[in-house]
Design a protein around this motif. Structure first.
Motif, PDB file in Angstrom:
ATOM      1  N   LYS A  58      27.790  37.999  25.480  1.00 61.77           N
ATOM      2  CA  LYS A  58      27.225  39.350  25.441  1.00 61.77           C
ATOM      3  C   LYS A  58      28.341  40.364  25.272  1.00 61.77           C
ATOM      4  CE  LYS A  58      23.288  38.214  28.271  1.00 61.77           C
ATOM      5  NZ  LYS A  58      22.478  38.555  29.409  1.00 61.77           N
ATOM      6  N   LYS A  59      27.962  41.569  24.946  1.00 60.06           N
ATOM      7  CA  LYS A  59      28.910  42.663  24.807  1.00 60.06           C
ATOM      8  C   LYS A  59      29.608  42.902  26.148  1.00 60.06           C
ATOM      9  CE  LYS A  59      28.855  47.561  24.159  1.00 60.06           C
ATOM     10  NZ  LYS A  59      27.996  48.670  24.426  1.00 60.06           N
ATOM     11  N   ASP A  60      30.908  43.174  26.113  1.00 65.39           N
ATOM     12  CA  ASP A  60      31.655  43.455  27.340  1.00 65.39           C
ATOM     13  C   ASP A  60      31.107  44.703  28.013  1.00 65.39           C
ATOM     14  OD1 ASP A  60      33.190  41.291  26.717  1.00 65.39           O
ATOM     15  OD2 ASP A  60      35.018  42.415  26.287  1.00 65.39           O
ATOM     16  N   SER A  61      30.891  44.607  29.316  1.00 67.66           N
ATOM     17  CA  SER A  61      30.372  45.759  30.057  1.00 67.66           C
ATOM     18  C   SER A  61      31.344  46.249  31.122  1.00 67.66           C
ATOM     19  CB  SER A  61      29.029  45.421  30.694  1.00 67.66           C
ATOM     20  OG  SER A  61      29.121  44.259  31.479  1.00 67.66           O
ATOM     21  N   MET A  99      25.088  40.848  37.074  1.00 68.20           N
ATOM     22  CA  MET A  99      26.428  40.266  37.012  1.00 68.20           C
ATOM     23  C   MET A  99      26.696  39.498  35.720  1.00 68.20           C
ATOM     24  SD  MET A  99      27.142  39.292  41.010  1.00 68.20           S
ATOM     25  CE  MET A  99      28.929  39.335  40.895  1.00 68.20           C
ATOM     26  N   ASP A 100      26.181  39.989  34.601  1.00 70.24           N
ATOM     27  CA  ASP A 100      26.507  39.400  33.298  1.00 70.24           C
ATOM     28  C   ASP A 100      28.004  39.428  33.039  1.00 70.24           C
ATOM     29  OD1 ASP A 100      23.897  38.838  32.523  1.00 70.24           O
ATOM     30  OD2 ASP A 100      23.638  40.742  31.477  1.00 70.24           O
ATOM     31  N   TYR A 101      28.661  40.424  33.575  1.00 67.65           N
ATOM     32  CA  TYR A 101      30.085  40.651  33.319  1.00 67.65           C
ATOM     33  C   TYR A 101      30.986  39.552  33.871  1.00 67.65           C
ATOM     34  CZ  TYR A 101      29.025  42.850  37.797  1.00 67.65           C
ATOM     35  OH  TYR A 101      28.532  43.113  39.044  1.00 67.65           O
ATOM     36  N   ILE A 102      30.496  38.715  34.767  1.00 61.26           N
ATOM     37  CA  ILE A 102      31.370  37.626  35.250  1.00 61.26           C
ATOM     38  C   ILE A 102      31.589  36.566  34.178  1.00 61.26           C
ATOM     39  CG2 ILE A 102      30.828  37.988  37.687  1.00 61.26           C
ATOM     40  CD1 ILE A 102      29.140  35.400  37.530  1.00 61.26           C
ATOM     41  N   ASP A 105      35.371  36.769  29.163  1.00 65.31           N
ATOM     42  CA  ASP A 105      36.629  36.007  29.137  1.00 65.31           C
ATOM     43  C   ASP A 105      37.850  36.868  29.425  1.00 65.31           C
ATOM     44  OD1 ASP A 105      35.326  33.634  28.535  1.00 65.31           O
ATOM     45  OD2 ASP A 105      35.475  33.973  26.366  1.00 65.31           O
ATOM     46  N   ASN A 106      37.751  38.168  29.185  1.00 62.95           N
ATOM     47  CA  ASN A 106      38.916  39.037  29.323  1.00 62.95           C
ATOM     48  C   ASN A 106      39.152  39.517  30.769  1.00 62.95           C
ATOM     49  OD1 ASN A 106      36.652  40.670  29.385  1.00 62.95           O
ATOM     50  ND2 ASN A 106      37.567  42.293  28.147  1.00 62.95           N
ATOM     51  N   ILE A 107      38.394  39.007  31.716  1.00 63.71           N
ATOM     52  CA  ILE A 107      38.564  39.364  33.130  1.00 63.71           C
ATOM     53  C   ILE A 107      39.112  38.146  33.856  1.00 63.71           C
ATOM     54  CG2 ILE A 107      37.381  40.094  35.248  1.00 63.71           C
ATOM     55  CD1 ILE A 107      35.299  41.457  33.432  1.00 63.71           C
ATOM     56  N   PRO A 108      40.183  38.319  34.639  1.00 64.37           N
ATOM     57  CA  PRO A 108      40.751  37.174  35.361  1.00 64.37           C
ATOM     58  C   PRO A 108      39.720  36.497  36.280  1.00 64.37           C
ATOM     59  CG  PRO A 108      42.172  39.113  35.562  1.00 64.37           C
ATOM     60  CD  PRO A 108      40.917  39.562  34.903  1.00 64.37           C
ATOM     61  N   VAL A 109      39.812  35.195  36.391  1.00 63.29           N
ATOM     62  CA  VAL A 109      38.874  34.417  37.194  1.00 63.29           C
ATOM     63  C   VAL A 109      38.857  34.901  38.638  1.00 63.29           C
ATOM     64  CG1 VAL A 109      38.385  32.115  38.124  1.00 63.29           C
ATOM     65  CG2 VAL A 109      39.023  32.391  35.719  1.00 63.29           C
ATOM     66  N   ASN A 110      40.040  35.192  39.195  1.00 58.39           N
ATOM     67  CA  ASN A 110      40.071  35.603  40.602  1.00 58.39           C
ATOM     68  C   ASN A 110      39.322  36.920  40.820  1.00 58.39           C
ATOM     69  OD1 ASN A 110      42.045  37.216  39.345  1.00 58.39           O
ATOM     70  ND2 ASN A 110      43.335  37.250  41.163  1.00 58.39           N
ATOM     71  N   ILE A 151      37.198  26.744  35.054  1.00 58.68           N
ATOM     72  CA  ILE A 151      37.046  27.644  36.198  1.00 58.68           C
ATOM     73  C   ILE A 151      36.692  26.863  37.450  1.00 58.68           C
ATOM     74  CG2 ILE A 151      35.598  29.486  37.158  1.00 58.68           C
ATOM     75  CD1 ILE A 151      35.557  30.709  34.341  1.00 58.68           C
ATOM     76  N   SER A 152      35.700  25.984  37.353  1.00 62.95           N
ATOM     77  CA  SER A 152      35.227  25.286  38.546  1.00 62.95           C
ATOM     78  C   SER A 152      36.305  24.402  39.171  1.00 62.95           C
ATOM     79  CB  SER A 152      33.979  24.459  38.229  1.00 62.95           C
ATOM     80  OG  SER A 152      34.284  23.461  37.280  1.00 62.95           O
ATOM     81  N   GLN A 153      37.221  23.897  38.366  1.00 60.69           N
ATOM     82  CA  GLN A 153      38.286  23.057  38.915  1.00 60.69           C
ATOM     83  C   GLN A 153      39.327  23.880  39.663  1.00 60.69           C
ATOM     84  OE1 GLN A 153      39.676  20.984  35.456  1.00 60.69           O
ATOM     85  NE2 GLN A 153      37.943  19.569  35.432  1.00 60.69           N
ATOM     86  N   SER A 154      39.395  25.179  39.399  1.00 63.51           N
ATOM     87  CA  SER A 154      40.394  26.020  40.050  1.00 63.51           C
ATOM     88  C   SER A 154      39.863  26.725  41.300  1.00 63.51           C
ATOM     89  CB  SER A 154      40.928  27.067  39.062  1.00 63.51           C
ATOM     90  OG  SER A 154      39.900  27.976  38.712  1.00 63.51           O
ATOM     91  N   ILE A 155      38.582  26.583  41.583  1.00 56.60           N
ATOM     92  CA  ILE A 155      37.975  27.241  42.741  1.00 56.60           C
ATOM     93  C   ILE A 155      37.989  26.281  43.931  1.00 56.60           C
ATOM     94  CG2 ILE A 155      35.898  28.356  43.637  1.00 56.60           C
ATOM     95  CD1 ILE A 155      35.072  28.910  40.737  1.00 56.60           C
ATOM     96  N   PRO A 156      38.464  26.745  45.095  1.00 57.20           N
ATOM     97  CA  PRO A 156      38.437  25.880  46.288  1.00 57.20           C
ATOM     98  C   PRO A 156      37.003  25.470  46.635  1.00 57.20           C
ATOM     99  CG  PRO A 156      39.694  27.891  46.698  1.00 57.20           C
ATOM    100  CD  PRO A 156      39.045  28.053  45.359  1.00 57.20           C
ATOM    101  N   SER A 157      36.843  24.260  47.129  1.00 59.67           N
ATOM    102  CA  SER A 157      35.507  23.730  47.420  1.00 59.67           C
ATOM    103  C   SER A 157      34.778  24.570  48.471  1.00 59.67           C
ATOM    104  CB  SER A 157      35.583  22.276  47.856  1.00 59.67           C
ATOM    105  OG  SER A 157      36.354  22.163  49.029  1.00 59.67           O
ATOM    106  N   THR A 158      35.513  25.172  49.411  1.00 59.63           N
ATOM    107  CA  THR A 158      34.863  26.015  50.421  1.00 59.63           C
ATOM    108  C   THR A 158      34.229  27.246  49.775  1.00 59.63           C
ATOM    109  OG1 THR A 158      36.970  27.117  50.869  1.00 59.63           O
ATOM    110  CG2 THR A 158      36.357  25.295  52.328  1.00 59.63           C
ATOM    111  N   GLU A 159      34.902  27.788  48.769  1.00 57.60           N
ATOM    112  CA  GLU A 159      34.367  28.958  48.075  1.00 57.60           C
ATOM    113  C   GLU A 159      33.148  28.579  47.245  1.00 57.60           C
ATOM    114  OE1 GLU A 159      36.093  32.893  45.819  1.00 57.60           O
ATOM    115  OE2 GLU A 159      37.449  31.308  46.413  1.00 57.60           O
ATOM    116  N   ILE A 160      33.194  27.428  46.599  1.00 57.61           N
ATOM    117  CA  ILE A 160      32.036  26.956  45.836  1.00 57.61           C
ATOM    118  C   ILE A 160      30.861  26.719  46.780  1.00 57.61           C
ATOM    119  CG2 ILE A 160      31.123  25.016  44.503  1.00 57.61           C
ATOM    120  CD1 ILE A 160      33.712  24.965  42.954  1.00 57.61           C
TER     121      ILE A 160
END
Length: 186
Positions: A58-61, A99-102, A105-110, A151-160
């Motif tokens: 989608k268009k960046d918001s 939350m389409d904006y998550i 790609d141009n926004i850091p994962v953190n 992305i999913s591999q870089s997220i701690p399991s507690t956060e997931i």
């Protein structure tokens, strides 16, 4: 007077079942509030990982902490988003809560994870984000975001686990708030 005329015009096109469910939803909300019945906003849940096919971007918001929906811009410094933003009306606030904006790609994962965590932490204050349509869209966006392998591999399991618990609770709320008054559900 103007609102009464608009209401009459609107009601004229509704079916009886829609009017009944409009009343039922309002009465049920009052009853739930009177008896202090609240939905849980987090459930511990385990499940299988989902891998989705690529989707249309989608268009960046969001750019530099400035959110732009329906040509209205609002800047939130330091991740302090007002999930009930009244300035531009309910449609703008719905877009914020989708939350389409998550998926940009141009926004850091953190940063995207911090928005999700802030949403979860402030969910008890959120009055707009737990309407059926925002839940439905946000849930899909969170699932898409979490399904990205890199992305999913870089997220701690507690956060997931925290995100999954919130997502499960949101879908429980959605299940209990079917939109019969609209003759369908989002």
């Amino acid at each position: 007077m103007r609102q009464v005329i608009h209401s009459i015009i609107t009601i004229r096109y509704l079916r009886i079942i829609q009017i009944i469910y409009q009343f039922w939803n309002r009465i049920r909300k009052i009853i739930r509030k009177y008896f202090g019945l609240n939905f849980e906003l987090s459930y511990p849940m385990e499940g299988e990982s989902v891998i989705l096919e690529p989707w249309i971007q989608k268009k960046d918001s969001v750019k530099l902490d400035t959110f732009c929906f329906i040509n209205q811009k609002k800047t939130y410094p330091k991740y302090e988003i007002n999930w009930n933003e009244p300035e531009f009306g309910k449609l703008w606030t719905y877009n914020l809560n989708y939350m389409d904006y998550i998926l940009q790609d141009n926004i850091p994962v953190n940063k995207r994870l911090q928005w999700i965590q802030q949403f979860i932490l402030k969910s008890y204050l959120n009055q707009v984000g737990f309407d059926p349509y925002p839940i439905a869209l946000r849930g899909i966006n969170w699932i898409k975001f979490l399904s990205l392998q890199t992305i999913s591999q870089s997220i701690p399991s507690t956060e997931i686990s925290s995100i999954n618990a919130s997502l499960y609770a949101q879908y429980q709320i959605l299940t209990n708030n079917l939109e019969y008054h609209l003759l369908g559900n989002h």
